[in-house]
Enzyme design. Structure first.
Site, mmCIF file in Angstrom:
data_model
loop_
_atom_site.group_PDB
_atom_site.id
_atom_site.type_symbol
_atom_site.label_atom_id
_atom_site.label_comp_id
_atom_site.label_asym_id
_atom_site.label_seq_id
_atom_site.Cartn_x
_atom_site.Cartn_y
_atom_site.Cartn_z
ATOM 1 N N ARG A 35 0.824 -1.223 0.000
ATOM 2 C CA ARG A 35 0.000 0.000 0.000
ATOM 3 C C ARG A 35 0.852 1.265 0.000
ATOM 4 N NH1 ARG A 35 -4.497 -2.451 4.082
ATOM 5 N NH2 ARG A 35 -5.885 -3.213 2.454
ATOM 6 N N LYS A 198 -19.859 -17.551 1.100
ATOM 7 C CA LYS A 198 -21.306 -17.372 1.219
ATOM 8 C C LYS A 198 -21.976 -16.673 0.046
ATOM 9 C CE LYS A 198 -21.668 -17.391 6.185
ATOM 10 N NZ LYS A 198 -21.920 -16.564 7.361
ATOM 11 N N GLY A 354 -10.164 -9.670 -0.754
ATOM 12 C CA GLY A 354 -9.042 -10.124 0.060
ATOM 13 C C GLY A 354 -8.499 -11.495 -0.295
ATOM 14 N N GLY A 377 -13.569 -4.442 0.107
ATOM 15 C CA GLY A 377 -14.944 -4.023 0.344
ATOM 16 C C GLY A 377 -15.397 -2.929 -0.611
HETATM 17 P P1 AMP Z 1 -15.426 -14.864 1.256
HETATM 18 O O1 AMP Z 1 -14.875 -14.087 2.386
HETATM 19 O O2 AMP Z 1 -16.911 -14.962 1.252
HETATM 20 O O3 AMP Z 1 -14.846 -14.503 -0.082
HETATM 21 O O4 AMP Z 1 -14.990 -16.373 1.532
HETATM 22 C C1 AMP Z 1 -13.654 -16.791 1.529
HETATM 23 C C2 AMP Z 1 -13.575 -18.087 2.287
HETATM 24 O O5 AMP Z 1 -14.391 -19.064 1.678
HETATM 25 C C3 AMP Z 1 -12.189 -18.686 2.330
HETATM 26 O O6 AMP Z 1 -11.704 -18.586 3.623
HETATM 27 C C4 AMP Z 1 -12.420 -20.147 1.945
HETATM 28 O O7 AMP Z 1 -11.763 -21.050 2.782
HETATM 29 C C5 AMP Z 1 -13.898 -20.302 2.065
HETATM 30 N N1 AMP Z 1 -14.429 -21.389 1.220
HETATM 31 C C6 AMP Z 1 -14.213 -21.563 -0.084
HETATM 32 N N2 AMP Z 1 -14.800 -22.689 -0.520
HETATM 33 C C7 AMP Z 1 -15.387 -23.270 0.545
HETATM 34 C C8 AMP Z 1 -16.149 -24.475 0.738
HETATM 35 N N3 AMP Z 1 -16.393 -25.311 -0.275
HETATM 36 N N4 AMP Z 1 -16.605 -24.724 1.974
HETATM 37 C C9 AMP Z 1 -16.354 -23.872 2.992
HETATM 38 N N5 AMP Z 1 -15.643 -22.725 2.878
HETATM 39 C C10 AMP Z 1 -15.177 -22.437 1.664
#
Ligand code: AMP
Length: 396
Positions: A35, A198, A354, A377
């Protein structure tokens, strides 16, 4: 709007909101200076143009008032090196000392103000606090894309005190250009690759992107809500029951709009959430009870690869699996390489968020994609179609 390339900085004092929220170790050494490096061209441009620079930023999440470990003074030696000058420091971002030091600044000199978040007024967007910061300078520049989605005193509120003299720095300008290039002027076929844990965090983006993309690839934990919506059996995989209907609607909308939606056909299932778990490759909609899908499978990797390699514009946000665990990183590694290969063949690729940024860094592909967004974000909100307060305040 005023432009950094053509603005006459001579004799001006420019207060620049930078994003110097860098990680420090317990000896207060910077462990990742990305950064700071990003902000250097902006600072040098002002100095070369005959202006003086006042830098303000937050660092970490101080709770109540000043805390040694969050002091921006730890960054001064590194800034001295990078800028090739003796950088000054004010140990309070407002008040007598800051004012005196700002007043005494000569063209080409640089002053760093202490952490803005030592005042809760910063995140509250307090107008009186913003005014005190504004009184230090003649010109306001926002170069902190990472906080542009927040209406904080230094990122948005302060701009009103510079009705004419306000502009973006290079970091901000490049971020906006790259995201707009993808969303508005992207060559077709345009493919968005979305992953992560999610659906709830990404649903607004999915909705917004369906009008724009030719292909939408879904991976990561959120794929299982889609697979369940299509009637698949997902065992113990991550699922958001309350979003199954929303996922179904997105599938229908994609169909109506002629968007090709790619949902994984196979997965690496594990008997527990552990790098040492027992694993097997199975159809994504036929996961046995007690097993959970933690990565995309080989057939899916091949299909996603084909789509990505035939795309002209690619947006990637979110890992394909639990890439932090080596056993479930293959899908994310493969997709990162596919995006890099496609970029080499001429596609424009934007990586943001991230975890995707961490992935391209980890697999040393940062220089093989077109642009890596620094603001997780902020980028997501921008893609959702929201107006970012930090951008709006300068544009208005
Ligand atoms: P996000 O912050 O929503 O982008 O989610 C990122 C996180 O999703 C990472 O820490 C991954 O480990 C998790 N992730 C990716 N695929 C899976 C999965 N199949 N089951 C559970 N967690 C997951």
């Amino acid at each position: 709007m005023k432009n950094i390339d053509t603005y006459d900085f001579s004799g001006k004092k420019v207060i620049v909101r930078v994003d110097f929220n860098v990680p420090l170790n317990d000896k207060f050494e910077i462990t990742d200076d990305t950064r700071i490096r990003a902000a250097i061209p902006t600072i040098q441009k002002i100095r070369e143009g005959g202006g003086a620079v006042i830098l303000m930023s937050h660092l970490g999440r101080p709770k109540e008032g000043p805390e040694e470990k969050f002091s921006l003074k730890h960054l001064i030696p590194d800034l001295n090196d990078k800028l090739g000058t003796e950088v000054q420091f004010a140990d309070d971002c407002i008040g007598e000392q800051a004012k005196q030091k700002a007043d005494a600044l000569q063209p080409g000199q640089v002053l760093v103000l202490e952490n803005l978040r030592f005042y809760k007024e910063e995140t509250k967007g307090d107008e009186a606090f913003a005014k005190k910061l504004a009184e230090l300078a003649d010109v306001y520049m926002n170069d902190a894309f990472g906080t542009a989605h927040r209406a904080h005193a230094s990122t948005a509120i302060i701009a009103q005190f510079f009705p004419e003299e306000k502009l973006f720095g290079y970091v901000m300008g490049n971020e906006l250009k790259s995201i707009n290039k993808v969303l508005k002027e992207g060559e077709k076929p345009f493919t968005a690759v979305l992953g992560g844990a999610k659906v709830s965090g990404k649903i607004e983006i999915i909705k917004h992107l369906l009008d724009k993309v030719d292909n939408l690839i879904i991976g990561g934990g959120m794929m299982f809500t889609f697979i369940k919506a299509m009637g698949g059996k997902i065992g113990n995989s991550l699922v958001e029951e309350d979003l199954i209907e929303t996922a179904r609607e997105a599938i229908e909308k994609a169909d109506e709009l002629g968007v090709s939606l790619y949902i994984p056909t196979d997965t690496i299932a594990a008997d527990k959430f552990d790098n040492e778990a027992e694993t097997k490759t199975c159809k994504a909609g036929e996961i046995p009870e007690g097993w959970m899908g933690l990565d995309i499978g080989p057939e899916t990797i091949k299909n996603f690869n084909d789509v990505i390699e035939n795309s002209a514009t690619i947006l990637w946000n979110g890992p394909m699996g639990v890439f932090e665990l080596e056993s479930f990183a293959k899908g994310t590694i493969a997709i990162a390489h596919a995006i890099a290969n496609s970029t080499e063949k001429g596609a424009f690729s934007l990586v943001g968020g991230g975890d995707s940024v961490a992935a391209v860094n980890k697999y040393k592909l940062k220089d093989k994609v077109s642009y890596v967004s620094t603001g997780g974000g902020a980028m997501l909100e921008f893609i959702e179609g929201k107006q970012l307060p930090g951008v709006l305040a300068v544009q208005e």
